[in-house]
Scaffold this motif. Structure first.
Motif, PDB file in Angstrom:
ATOM      1  N   ARG A 113       9.679 -11.453 -23.661  1.00  0.00           N
ATOM      2  CA  ARG A 113       8.628 -10.629 -24.688  1.00  0.00           C
ATOM      3  C   ARG A 113       8.901  -8.987 -24.343  1.00  0.00           C
ATOM      4  N   ALA A 114       9.064  -8.406 -23.453  1.00  0.00           N
ATOM      5  CA  ALA A 114       9.179  -7.285 -23.254  1.00  0.00           C
ATOM      6  C   ALA A 114      10.354  -6.574 -23.904  1.00  0.00           C
ATOM      7  N   LEU A 115      11.505  -7.378 -23.472  1.00  0.00           N
ATOM      8  CA  LEU A 115      12.889  -7.282 -24.104  1.00  0.00           C
ATOM      9  C   LEU A 115      12.649  -7.238 -25.705  1.00  0.00           C
ATOM     10  N   MET A 116      11.859  -8.043 -26.464  1.00  0.00           N
ATOM     11  CA  MET A 116      11.969  -8.293 -27.710  1.00  0.00           C
ATOM     12  C   MET A 116      11.585  -6.917 -28.345  1.00  0.00           C
ATOM     13  N   GLY A 141       0.652  -1.096   0.061  1.00  0.00           N
ATOM     14  CA  GLY A 141       0.015   0.016  -0.102  1.00  0.00           C
ATOM     15  C   GLY A 141       0.837   1.387   0.037  1.00  0.00           C
ATOM     16  N   ALA A 142       2.211   1.282  -0.085  1.00  0.00           N
ATOM     17  CA  ALA A 142       3.117   2.279  -0.085  1.00  0.00           C
ATOM     18  C   ALA A 142       2.858   3.302  -1.121  1.00  0.00           C
ATOM     19  N   GLY A 143       2.590   2.621  -2.329  1.00  0.00           N
ATOM     20  CA  GLY A 143       2.374   3.312  -3.703  1.00  0.00           C
ATOM     21  C   GLY A 143       3.235   2.805  -4.754  1.00  0.00           C
ATOM     22  N   LYS A 144       3.978   1.841  -4.846  1.00  0.00           N
ATOM     23  CA  LYS A 144       5.010   1.409  -5.426  1.00  0.00           C
ATOM     24  C   LYS A 144       4.240   1.101  -6.971  1.00  0.00           C
ATOM     25  N   THR A 145       3.149   0.127  -6.941  1.00  0.00           N
ATOM     26  CA  THR A 145       2.587  -0.104  -8.051  1.00  0.00           C
ATOM     27  C   THR A 145       2.020   1.071  -8.686  1.00  0.00           C
ATOM     28  N   THR A 146       1.313   1.915  -8.011  1.00  0.00           N
ATOM     29  CA  THR A 146       0.800   3.179  -8.420  1.00  0.00           C
ATOM     30  C   THR A 146       1.723   4.214  -9.366  1.00  0.00           C
ATOM     31  N   THR A 147       3.022   4.084  -8.810  1.00  0.00           N
ATOM     32  CA  THR A 147       3.921   4.777  -9.374  1.00  0.00           C
ATOM     33  C   THR A 147       4.453   4.137 -10.655  1.00  0.00           C
ATOM     34  N   ILE A 148       4.688   2.836 -10.902  1.00  0.00           N
ATOM     35  CA  ILE A 148       4.959   2.442 -12.205  1.00  0.00           C
ATOM     36  C   ILE A 148       3.852   2.316 -12.992  1.00  0.00           C
ATOM     37  N   ARG A 149       2.462   2.316 -12.713  1.00  0.00           N
ATOM     38  CA  ARG A 149       1.531   2.406 -13.331  1.00  0.00           C
ATOM     39  C   ARG A 149       1.320   3.635 -13.982  1.00  0.00           C
ATOM     40  N   THR A 150       1.661   4.689 -13.124  1.00  0.00           N
ATOM     41  CA  THR A 150       1.108   6.224 -13.717  1.00  0.00           C
ATOM     42  C   THR A 150       2.350   6.459 -14.842  1.00  0.00           C
ATOM     43  N   ILE A 151       3.809   6.185 -14.382  1.00  0.00           N
ATOM     44  CA  ILE A 151       4.795   6.222 -15.458  1.00  0.00           C
ATOM     45  C   ILE A 151       4.303   5.491 -16.851  1.00  0.00           C
ATOM     46  N   ILE A 207       9.094   2.646 -23.710  1.00  0.00           N
ATOM     47  CA  ILE A 207       8.695   2.451 -22.547  1.00  0.00           C
ATOM     48  C   ILE A 207       7.993   1.084 -22.484  1.00  0.00           C
ATOM     49  N   ILE A 208       8.381   0.150 -21.697  1.00  0.00           N
ATOM     50  CA  ILE A 208       7.664  -1.140 -21.658  1.00  0.00           C
ATOM     51  C   ILE A 208       7.495  -1.604 -20.324  1.00  0.00           C
ATOM     52  N   GLN A 209       6.464  -2.198 -20.240  1.00  0.00           N
ATOM     53  CA  GLN A 209       6.256  -2.874 -18.575  1.00  0.00           C
ATOM     54  C   GLN A 209       5.972  -4.232 -18.620  1.00  0.00           C
ATOM     55  N   SER A 210       6.597  -5.003 -17.951  1.00  0.00           N
ATOM     56  CA  SER A 210       6.451  -6.398 -17.716  1.00  0.00           C
ATOM     57  C   SER A 210       6.401  -6.680 -16.143  1.00  0.00           C
ATOM     58  N   PRO A 211       5.661  -7.912 -15.770  1.00  0.00           N
ATOM     59  CA  PRO A 211       4.666  -8.403 -16.606  1.00  0.00           C
ATOM     60  C   PRO A 211       3.411  -7.576 -16.587  1.00  0.00           C
ATOM     61  N   GLU A 212       2.790  -7.414 -17.549  1.00  0.00           N
ATOM     62  CA  GLU A 212       1.350  -6.732 -17.331  1.00  0.00           C
ATOM     63  C   GLU A 212       0.337  -8.036 -17.186  1.00  0.00           C
ATOM     64  N   ASP A 225       7.296  -4.742 -12.746  1.00  0.00           N
ATOM     65  CA  ASP A 225       6.363  -4.708 -11.759  1.00  0.00           C
ATOM     66  C   ASP A 225       6.464  -6.158 -10.951  1.00  0.00           C
ATOM     67  N   GLU A 226       7.021  -6.038  -9.750  1.00  0.00           N
ATOM     68  CA  GLU A 226       7.261  -7.460  -8.897  1.00  0.00           C
ATOM     69  C   GLU A 226       7.225  -8.632  -9.663  1.00  0.00           C
ATOM     70  N   PRO A 227       8.737  -8.520 -10.378  1.00  0.00           N
ATOM     71  CA  PRO A 227       8.856  -9.898 -10.963  1.00  0.00           C
ATOM     72  C   PRO A 227       9.104 -11.201 -10.310  1.00  0.00           C
ATOM     73  N   SER A 228       9.225 -11.008  -9.029  1.00  0.00           N
ATOM     74  CA  SER A 228       9.329 -12.446  -8.065  1.00  0.00           C
ATOM     75  C   SER A 228       8.196 -12.791  -7.541  1.00  0.00           C
ATOM     76  N   LEU A 229       6.854 -11.984  -7.759  1.00  0.00           N
ATOM     77  CA  LEU A 229       5.710 -12.411  -7.208  1.00  0.00           C
ATOM     78  C   LEU A 229       5.271 -13.793  -7.496  1.00  0.00           C
ATOM     79  N   GLY A 230       5.146 -14.561  -6.292  1.00  0.00           N
ATOM     80  CA  GLY A 230       4.474 -15.789  -6.404  1.00  0.00           C
ATOM     81  C   GLY A 230       5.467 -16.928  -6.793  1.00  0.00           C
TER      82      GLY A 230
END
Ligand code: ATP
Length: 260
Positions: free
Chosen positions: A171-174, A41-51, A82-87, A183-188
């Motif tokens: 795929r993002a790197l392609m 809830g600190a705002g990490k995902t919000t930051t990346i999603r706004t960028i 500017i590419i985000q992964s994973p979406e 955004d949290e590449p280690s999640l799960g």
């Protein structure tokens, strides 16, 4: 000194009456890994999603290569590199691994290449075809993720969670991004796979890529990041080099927990 490719200035984001970001500043130097850490809830995902243009900013600015990109659509941002992964791990399950990777390269165009002599003088200018660039990029990605090469003809739906995460990053790197937002590449993922993913992120940076990463796994992130911002309820609580933050015992125990 390399330049700031991304500058976030006094960014404010609201979800209705909830102020998720209360004026944050973040700079990302070209060729570096910058991490955003913080509790839930600190705002990490919000930051990346706004960028990335998915969430709209209420005020402040976001500059990419000196140009304001605030509130541009994700498609326009993608065309700027500017590419985000994973979406949301959006891989195309019915396609093979290689087809998924090639989807990421749909916007790659032919490029002018300068051939130089030993003294650095340009002796020839050639055009490299999009096809050749895609082939080279594919080989580069297979060198990061050999398992994807092994599985290249396999349906993406049959991959494990870790392999799907690798495919999403590949795929993002392609598309040969100028700025990769992770955004949290280690999640799960299981700890051993998390370690692999972080090693690969480091390799990707070594090849000259710029990465902004949002993570819960502070311990692994501090090991690979050049510069770190710690968010706390929508504000930058502290920032510094990963090396400096590692030495801050109070910070480690307060924000980063006992992770290893
Ligand atoms: P986590 O690690 O739990 O994902 P985070 O640091 O990424 O946390 P955000 O998801 O950016 O945090 O959320 C920041 C704040 O904004 C939180 O208080 C959250 O409840 C709120 N928030 C996020 N998305 C929405 C939304 N769509 N509508 C309303 N509030 C939201």
């Amino acid at each position: 000194m390399s330049k700031n490719i991304l500058e976030v200035k006094d960014l404010v984001v609201d979800y209705g009456i909830i102020r998720a970001l209360k004026g944050i500043d973040i700079n990302v130097k070209e060729g570096s890994i910058v991490a955003i850490l913080g509790a839930n809830g600190a705002g990490k995902t919000t930051t990346i999603r706004t960028i990335n243009g998915v969430v709209k900013a209420a005020s402040g600015d976001i500059l990419f290569d000196g140009e304001s990109i605030k509130n541009m659509s994700p498609n326009r941002l993608a065309s700027k590199g500017i590419i985000q992964s994973p979406e949301g791990r959006l891989i195309l399950r019915g396609l093979t691994v290689e087809e998924n990777l090639l989807v990421g390269a749909y916007s790659v165009k032919s490029e002018k290449v300068e051939v130089k002599d030993d003294d650095g003088n340009i002796i020839e200018t050639k055009r490299k075809s999009a096809r050749k660039i895609k082939k080279e990029t594919l080989e580069e990605i297979y060198s990061y993720f050999p398992i994807l090469k092994e599985r290249r003809k396999q349906q993406a739906s049959t991959l494990s969670g870790g392999e799907q995460q690798m495919l999403a990053i590949g795929r993002a790197l392609m598309s040969r991004p100028k700025l990769l937002l992770l955004d949290e590449p280690s999640l799960g993922l299981a700890p051993l796979i998390v370690k692999d993913i972080f090693e690969i992120i480091q390799k990707i940076r070594e090849r000259g890529n710029t990465i902004l990463i949002v993570e819960q796994n502070a311990y692994q992130t501090l090991k690979i990041a050049d510069y770190v911002y710690v968010l706390e309820i929508g504000k930058v609580k502290t920032e510094g080099t990963a090396e400096d933050l590692m030495k801050d015992d109070q910070l480690i125990s307060a924000y980063l927990g006992e992770q290893k």
